[in-house]
Design an enzyme around this catalytic site. Sequence first.
Site, PDB file in Angstrom:
ATOM      1  N   HIS A 455       0.838  -1.205   0.000  1.00 29.48           N
ATOM      2  CA  HIS A 455       0.000   0.000   0.000  1.00 29.48           C
ATOM      3  C   HIS A 455       0.870   1.250   0.000  1.00 29.48           C
ATOM      4  O   HIS A 455       0.658   2.164  -0.808  1.00 29.48           O
ATOM      5  CB  HIS A 455      -0.915  -0.013   1.225  1.00 29.48           C
ATOM      6  CG  HIS A 455      -1.825   1.168   1.336  1.00 29.48           C
ATOM      7  ND1 HIS A 455      -3.166   1.113   1.001  1.00 29.48           N
ATOM      8  CD2 HIS A 455      -1.599   2.442   1.737  1.00 29.48           C
ATOM      9  CE1 HIS A 455      -3.711   2.299   1.191  1.00 29.48           C
ATOM     10  NE2 HIS A 455      -2.775   3.131   1.645  1.00 29.48           N
ATOM     11  N   GLU A 456       1.847   1.279   0.906  1.00 30.54           N
ATOM     12  CA  GLU A 456       2.699   2.469   1.000  1.00 30.54           C
ATOM     13  C   GLU A 456       3.595   2.611  -0.227  1.00 30.54           C
ATOM     14  O   GLU A 456       3.853   3.728  -0.681  1.00 30.54           O
ATOM     15  CB  GLU A 456       3.536   2.419   2.279  1.00 30.54           C
ATOM     16  CG  GLU A 456       2.726   2.307   3.578  1.00 30.54           C
ATOM     17  CD  GLU A 456       1.670   3.394   3.740  1.00 30.54           C
ATOM     18  OE1 GLU A 456       1.819   4.473   3.142  1.00 30.54           O
ATOM     19  OE2 GLU A 456       0.672   3.149   4.446  1.00 30.54           O
ATOM     20  N   HIS A 459       1.980   4.453  -3.051  1.00 32.25           N
ATOM     21  CA  HIS A 459       1.936   5.911  -2.953  1.00 32.25           C
ATOM     22  C   HIS A 459       3.109   6.586  -3.656  1.00 32.25           C
ATOM     23  O   HIS A 459       3.046   7.785  -3.943  1.00 32.25           O
ATOM     24  CB  HIS A 459       1.902   6.339  -1.489  1.00 32.25           C
ATOM     25  CG  HIS A 459       0.555   6.216  -0.851  1.00 32.25           C
ATOM     26  ND1 HIS A 459      -0.584   6.719  -1.434  1.00 32.25           N
ATOM     27  CD2 HIS A 459       0.166   5.656   0.330  1.00 32.25           C
ATOM     28  CE1 HIS A 459      -1.623   6.475  -0.642  1.00 32.25           C
ATOM     29  NE2 HIS A 459      -1.194   5.829   0.430  1.00 32.25           N
ATOM     30  N   GLU A 478      -5.510   7.522  -1.675  1.00 29.88           N
ATOM     31  CA  GLU A 478      -5.781   6.374  -0.813  1.00 29.88           C
ATOM     32  C   GLU A 478      -6.591   5.283  -1.508  1.00 29.88           C
ATOM     33  O   GLU A 478      -6.374   4.093  -1.278  1.00 29.88           O
ATOM     34  CB  GLU A 478      -6.492   6.831   0.462  1.00 29.88           C
ATOM     35  CG  GLU A 478      -5.679   7.806   1.304  1.00 29.88           C
ATOM     36  CD  GLU A 478      -4.340   7.229   1.760  1.00 29.88           C
ATOM     37  OE1 GLU A 478      -4.102   6.016   1.587  1.00 29.88           O
ATOM     38  OE2 GLU A 478      -3.524   8.002   2.281  1.00 29.88           O
TER      39      GLU A 478
END
Length: 798
Positions: A455-456, A459, A478
């Site tokens: 997930h990170e 980004h 997000e």
Amino acid sequence: MGDDVNPDKDLPLRANTSHILVRHYVLDLDIHLHTQVITGSVVLFLEPGPGAVQGAVAGSGEGAEDGEGSVCQVGEGVINQAQLSRTADSWEDESNTDFTLVLDCCDLAVSKVEELDVTSVSDLQCLLEEWKKQHQLYSQCSYAPASESGRPLLFHTDRWSLQVRRSGTQTPQEFPRALRVCYKTKPEGGSVRWTKDQDSRACVYTAGSPINNRALFPCQEPPIAMSTWQARLRAPKECVVLMSGENQAQPTHLQETGLSRWDYYVTMPMPASTFTLAVGSWSLVTTAQQTSQTGAFQSHTGSLDPNPLTNMDHPFIADPQSTFAQSSVKDEKRTENDCDNVSCGHVGYPCRFTEPFAWSQQVIPHRVFAPASLVQKARFQILSLLSSCLAAAHATLGVHPFPRLDVLIVPAGFSSLGMASPHIIFLSQSVFCGEGEEVVGVQPSMSLCGSRLCHELSHSWFGLAIGARDWTEEWISEGFATYLEDVIWARAQQLSRTETEEQSKLKALLRWRRLSDELQNSEEQLQILRPNMASTGQVSESGSSLVKHALNPEKTFMQVHYLKGYFLLRFLASKVGEESFLHFFKLFVMKYHGQLILSQDFLQMLLETFPNKERQGLSLKDIHADWLDQPGIPKWLFEGSAVWTQARLVQEVKAEVVKWIGFNQSIGKIRKRKRAIPKVDFRVVTAEQLVLLLELLLEEAELSVTSLCMIQRTYNLKEQDAEVRHRWCELVVKHKHTRAYGHVELFLLHNQAMGVYLYGELMVHEDDRQQALARSCLSLVQDEMDQSARRVVEEMVL
């Protein structure tokens, strides 16, 4: 700003970016861990903005708040009341004639603002040429003497801004091009967290809070104000200083002060809100092989050098590349020749998308840092996964936008599971599961750790390399990261297409349950993905704006932008096909990297890429109406949830729940007849299945103590990840399972990023022992808690 502004819930972005822009920051800071203060200066390099002509006199005092300001003249440190009155008069006297630079600023004690005489720096005309020379010249300019032009600079601070004027300067074009602001932070400032790590050693890190970096240094917060920066930081020599910088900084020991100096820089322009800093006694996490080769590394410096005397002076004296995992494997679908076809749409900077090497670099150099007590967990649960996750992200999205990555395990009070910034990721200790050694039952899974890491990493592309032009559109960051984490994590695990699809359906059902519950228990205005609707992206004449609901404490713990955004992307993928959809992501990244976007930029390009879908009724207007501009649940989601409930992995869980219900019912009969507890053949389940199983058991009105104990032993719940243990704690609280109250206490103490909801559960049942447990846990962690979390929990408990 409009009449609907709520000063307690909406965050103002005061900087007048239409009139004047900061293009580069040079920070020179000293970190004082014991007094919890950062002192020093920031030099701002300015140029007139796109609305400079119209903004000649505009913005003078814009955003000032009555009764909440202080003013000072250049060169004055502490000022007495007479001086304050005189400078206040000067500020007001010139408010209608002089141009005002407005910076976003909060909780900073500004002592001086001065114009720099940059003419003293030779070769200044080269400032816009080669980036290495740029940084050298910026550094030289930052140490230039104050201008002796005779026209003083006045400044004024209020709650949210720092305002600066030069007497007799009426236009942005006449305003100084370089300013030095001398200041110090305040311990209570919302942009930095002064706390202790898991080993009780002092540390500080930027909080990523709703007010971003304005309590770290005065800056321009609107995302449109993209800039570069460089920083020189001095800290105690036993500390490691990590920052969002392209270079891997090496400390220089300063003999005269006993401190170490660290220098970082970036060449890619980004919003000031993405600047990230962490200072503490972190340890560098190495592989077991590296550790055995070099001896036990120093716990507080992260050095691989076995010589303790050397480590005291130079925490990173060893070859830094020895700790980096590198890959020379090339992506078969992407070659170095592909960079020849890149046409960048951003401002000029050394872009990795135009570098041949970057196209084949599946795994960028990376390091992991943690407090000494968590090094072993970090080694086996993060370092072991990171290379695979980086390679999977590269295969999914293409060129890594940033050349290197640090991952830091932050203190227990960190307010979320993770936060991504340029070149650095913060992870909560809550991503860890137990060691899983010599235990029976279902073994712990690293699914939460791996998926959160993915997930990170997502980004880096969506949120950083491509940012939202309007911060109210959080789903652009997000929602995309939530959707992509499943894709990247499945590839990192090398799952088959069937396994990936089954896992995807199970996760979709879990998120659907979470979203539907959240939408039933939240204000409708907080459920809208595009709260500014047709006005999204619009700013005032000066460039100032506000972020709706940014300071609303309820919003802090909501996931609607994650989940509803994720489902919008699933909906779009179902229309064009998942493989085509993922290919489109690469095309979108190629076009928009280095830029800021609005929702319609993504959606319009999608419709242009798949024109037949628009002819079939998939229109921009309908997507806005159904998904972005109204609360509630779109019709497609109800239809999708019916499909997900029939998935194989879900049906397996339901079968296990039936067994547990039968087991629970039999316990009562057994007690009456005094028979032995029957043996039941419970199936092994995955971590995600276990979360669903516990959620379904939470729907049961009554579970016996025997059943709860059996559930705990069968699935080895104490060793599972935080998502599983959270549901287990909910079961414990609901059924007042006093034997396991210790599990709830441990969760609240060590998983503060996820424990807020549990405090509410402990209080709502009006049980004296549960309420005492809640108050006891709060008293133990309140000093280290995130401010927003603490405020919400105190309202529940006190």
